[in-house]
Motif scaffolding. Structure first.
Motif, PDB file in Angstrom:
ATOM      1  N   ALA A 260      -2.899   3.420   4.021  1.00  0.00           N
ATOM      2  CA  ALA A 260      -2.539   2.109   3.470  1.00  0.00           C
ATOM      3  C   ALA A 260      -1.017   1.960   3.397  1.00  0.00           C
ATOM      4  O   ALA A 260      -0.467   0.916   3.770  1.00  0.00           O
ATOM      5  CB  ALA A 260      -3.161   1.930   2.086  1.00  0.00           C
ATOM      6  N   PHE A 261      -0.352   3.014   2.919  1.00  0.00           N
ATOM      7  CA  PHE A 261       1.106   2.986   2.844  1.00  0.00           C
ATOM      8  C   PHE A 261       1.711   2.783   4.221  1.00  0.00           C
ATOM      9  O   PHE A 261       2.574   1.920   4.422  1.00  0.00           O
ATOM     10  CB  PHE A 261       1.641   4.283   2.220  1.00  0.00           C
ATOM     11  CG  PHE A 261       3.141   4.392   2.284  1.00  0.00           C
ATOM     12  CD1 PHE A 261       3.933   3.779   1.342  1.00  0.00           C
ATOM     13  CD2 PHE A 261       3.756   5.096   3.321  1.00  0.00           C
ATOM     14  CE1 PHE A 261       5.315   3.858   1.410  1.00  0.00           C
ATOM     15  CE2 PHE A 261       5.134   5.192   3.406  1.00  0.00           C
ATOM     16  CZ  PHE A 261       5.919   4.567   2.443  1.00  0.00           C
TER      17      PHE A 261
ATOM     18  N   GLY B 261       5.771  -4.289   6.950  1.00  0.00           N
ATOM     19  CA  GLY B 261       7.058  -4.624   6.333  1.00  0.00           C
ATOM     20  C   GLY B 261       8.235  -4.376   7.258  1.00  0.00           C
ATOM     21  O   GLY B 261       9.217  -5.114   7.249  1.00  0.00           O
ATOM     22  N   LEU B 262       8.135  -3.360   8.077  1.00  0.00           N
ATOM     23  CA  LEU B 262       9.215  -2.995   8.985  1.00  0.00           C
ATOM     24  C   LEU B 262       9.398  -4.012  10.106  1.00  0.00           C
ATOM     25  O   LEU B 262      10.522  -4.289  10.525  1.00  0.00           O
ATOM     26  CB  LEU B 262       8.928  -1.614   9.581  1.00  0.00           C
ATOM     27  CG  LEU B 262      10.032  -0.931  10.363  1.00  0.00           C
ATOM     28  CD1 LEU B 262      11.245  -0.692   9.472  1.00  0.00           C
ATOM     29  CD2 LEU B 262       9.527   0.396  10.905  1.00  0.00           C
ATOM     30  N   PHE B 263       8.318  -4.586  10.574  1.00  0.00           N
ATOM     31  CA  PHE B 263       8.391  -5.500  11.714  1.00  0.00           C
ATOM     32  C   PHE B 263       8.257  -6.966  11.324  1.00  0.00           C
ATOM     33  O   PHE B 263       7.995  -7.808  12.172  1.00  0.00           O
ATOM     34  CB  PHE B 263       7.340  -5.125  12.756  1.00  0.00           C
ATOM     35  CG  PHE B 263       7.624  -3.809  13.394  1.00  0.00           C
ATOM     36  CD1 PHE B 263       8.667  -3.678  14.294  1.00  0.00           C
ATOM     37  CD2 PHE B 263       6.896  -2.690  13.056  1.00  0.00           C
ATOM     38  CE1 PHE B 263       8.957  -2.447  14.867  1.00  0.00           C
ATOM     39  CE2 PHE B 263       7.169  -1.463  13.622  1.00  0.00           C
ATOM     40  CZ  PHE B 263       8.208  -1.344  14.532  1.00  0.00           C
ATOM     41  N   THR B 264       8.435  -7.267  10.063  1.00  0.00           N
ATOM     42  CA  THR B 264       8.346  -8.646   9.621  1.00  0.00           C
ATOM     43  C   THR B 264       9.740  -9.199   9.401  1.00  0.00           C
ATOM     44  O   THR B 264      10.469  -8.747   8.537  1.00  0.00           O
ATOM     45  CB  THR B 264       7.533  -8.749   8.322  1.00  0.00           C
ATOM     46  OG1 THR B 264       6.246  -8.207   8.560  1.00  0.00           O
ATOM     47  CG2 THR B 264       7.391 -10.191   7.901  1.00  0.00           C
TER      48      THR B 264
ATOM     49  N   GLY C 273      -4.389   2.211  -4.945  1.00  0.00           N
ATOM     50  CA  GLY C 273      -4.339   1.411  -3.718  1.00  0.00           C
ATOM     51  C   GLY C 273      -3.255   0.358  -3.794  1.00  0.00           C
ATOM     52  O   GLY C 273      -2.511   0.144  -2.831  1.00  0.00           O
ATOM     53  N   ALA C 274      -3.144  -0.284  -4.957  1.00  0.00           N
ATOM     54  CA  ALA C 274      -2.109  -1.298  -5.150  1.00  0.00           C
ATOM     55  C   ALA C 274      -0.719  -0.681  -5.041  1.00  0.00           C
ATOM     56  O   ALA C 274       0.177  -1.253  -4.397  1.00  0.00           O
ATOM     57  CB  ALA C 274      -2.287  -1.981  -6.508  1.00  0.00           C
ATOM     58  N   LEU C 275      -0.524   0.488  -5.622  1.00  0.00           N
ATOM     59  CA  LEU C 275       0.779   1.164  -5.552  1.00  0.00           C
ATOM     60  C   LEU C 275       1.129   1.582  -4.127  1.00  0.00           C
ATOM     61  O   LEU C 275       2.266   1.408  -3.684  1.00  0.00           O
ATOM     62  CB  LEU C 275       0.797   2.381  -6.481  1.00  0.00           C
ATOM     63  CG  LEU C 275       0.897   2.081  -7.968  1.00  0.00           C
ATOM     64  CD1 LEU C 275       0.699   3.355  -8.788  1.00  0.00           C
ATOM     65  CD2 LEU C 275       2.209   1.423  -8.307  1.00  0.00           C
ATOM     66  N   ALA C 276       0.154   2.117  -3.400  1.00  0.00           N
ATOM     67  CA  ALA C 276       0.401   2.563  -2.021  1.00  0.00           C
ATOM     68  C   ALA C 276       0.805   1.383  -1.142  1.00  0.00           C
ATOM     69  O   ALA C 276       1.785   1.458  -0.386  1.00  0.00           O
ATOM     70  CB  ALA C 276      -0.839   3.248  -1.458  1.00  0.00           C
ATOM     71  N   MET C 277       0.065   0.278  -1.242  1.00  0.00           N
ATOM     72  CA  MET C 277       0.344  -0.874  -0.384  1.00  0.00           C
ATOM     73  C   MET C 277       1.630  -1.590  -0.802  1.00  0.00           C
ATOM     74  O   MET C 277       2.397  -2.021   0.059  1.00  0.00           O
ATOM     75  CB  MET C 277      -0.850  -1.816  -0.369  1.00  0.00           C
ATOM     76  CG  MET C 277      -2.035  -1.220   0.350  1.00  0.00           C
ATOM     77  SD  MET C 277      -3.396  -2.384   0.489  1.00  0.00           S
ATOM     78  CE  MET C 277      -4.638  -1.336   1.249  1.00  0.00           C
ATOM     79  N   ALA C 278       1.855  -1.714  -2.097  1.00  0.00           N
ATOM     80  CA  ALA C 278       3.083  -2.369  -2.562  1.00  0.00           C
ATOM     81  C   ALA C 278       4.319  -1.568  -2.162  1.00  0.00           C
ATOM     82  O   ALA C 278       5.312  -2.137  -1.688  1.00  0.00           O
ATOM     83  CB  ALA C 278       3.041  -2.563  -4.078  1.00  0.00           C
TER      84      ALA C 278
ATOM     85  N   ILE D  45       7.421  -2.837   0.227  1.00  0.00           N
ATOM     86  CA  ILE D  45       8.778  -2.977  -0.318  1.00  0.00           C
ATOM     87  C   ILE D  45       9.789  -2.069   0.379  1.00  0.00           C
ATOM     88  O   ILE D  45      10.924  -2.473   0.646  1.00  0.00           O
ATOM     89  CB  ILE D  45       8.770  -2.676  -1.834  1.00  0.00           C
ATOM     90  CG1 ILE D  45       7.964  -3.741  -2.572  1.00  0.00           C
ATOM     91  CG2 ILE D  45      10.174  -2.587  -2.385  1.00  0.00           C
ATOM     92  CD1 ILE D  45       7.612  -3.363  -3.996  1.00  0.00           C
ATOM     93  N   LEU D  46       9.408  -0.845   0.672  1.00  0.00           N
ATOM     94  CA  LEU D  46      10.353   0.160   1.158  1.00  0.00           C
ATOM     95  C   LEU D  46      11.096  -0.233   2.441  1.00  0.00           C
ATOM     96  O   LEU D  46      12.321  -0.073   2.497  1.00  0.00           O
ATOM     97  CB  LEU D  46       9.652   1.511   1.314  1.00  0.00           C
ATOM     98  CG  LEU D  46      10.555   2.718   1.406  1.00  0.00           C
ATOM     99  CD1 LEU D  46      11.506   2.807   0.212  1.00  0.00           C
ATOM    100  CD2 LEU D  46       9.707   3.990   1.501  1.00  0.00           C
TER     101      LEU D  46
END
Length: 182
Positions: free
Chosen positions: A7-8, A15-18, A76-81, A85-86
């Motif tokens: 998920a991460f 996030g990287l390609f957006t 799951g929320a922490l992994a995806m968030a 963000i990173l």
């Protein structure tokens, strides 16, 4: 590979390609989460998008949290968030360190001018896909058109538009149910 790492990594890549912010992420999230991995249904995705847009905060992080929580609660929320963000944090930090040195170069200015129309397309495509999934047709197309015009031309708050649309949908549902019961 554990679900949380997967998920991460999935949201890190998104996030990287957006380029262009949270709304530009919609087709990537839809492709990865709904179509490829089938973690959630298209209807759930539309519902989570509506909720994510309706609450305060960054859209991309909101939807990542909702999807992660739906699938695996807090972890799951922490992994995806975190995955969402990173990449932005790293990219913004890198740009901030070097942007002043390069911002006046003509090549850099042209690149940014070229990216802008691409970002508009990235936002337009999921909008049309959402309209199709939300069953927008010739009878109800006036609702998103009027809503967009109220926000864009008259400066109405999107919050009021959402509240009014929600109340309208509720009342229409009651009216339709009442008439079908008769």
């Amino acid at each position: 590979m554990s679900f949380y790492l997967q998920a991460f990594i999935t949201f890190f890549k998104i996030g990287l390609f957006t380029i262009g912010g949270g709304y530009a992420m919609i087709p990537l999230i839809q492709s990865e989460i709904v179509e490829k991995k089938k973690w959630i249904s298209q209807n759930d995705f539309i519902d989570l998008m509506a909720i994510s847009q309706s609450i305060p905060g960054i859209f991309a992080v909101n939807i990542a949290i909702f999807i992660g929580y739906k699938l695996r609660k807090l972890k799951g929320a922490l992994a995806m968030a975190t995955g969402t963000i990173l990449p932005s944090f790293i990219i913004i930090l890198t740009i901030a360190l070097f942007f002043q040195q390069f911002k006046d170069y003509e090549v850099v200015q042209r690149i940014f001018k070229g990216i802008r129309p691409g970002v508009v397309a990235l936002i337009a495509v999921p909008t049309f896909n959402m309209a199709k999934s939300a069953k927008i047709n010739k009878y109800n197309v006036w609702i998103p058109v009027v809503s967009a015009l109220l926000i864009w031309l008259l400066g109405f708050s999107p919050v009021y538009v959402i509240i009014i649309a929600g109340m309208g949908g509720f009342l229409y549902g009651k009216y339709k149910h009442k008439n079908s019961a008769s």
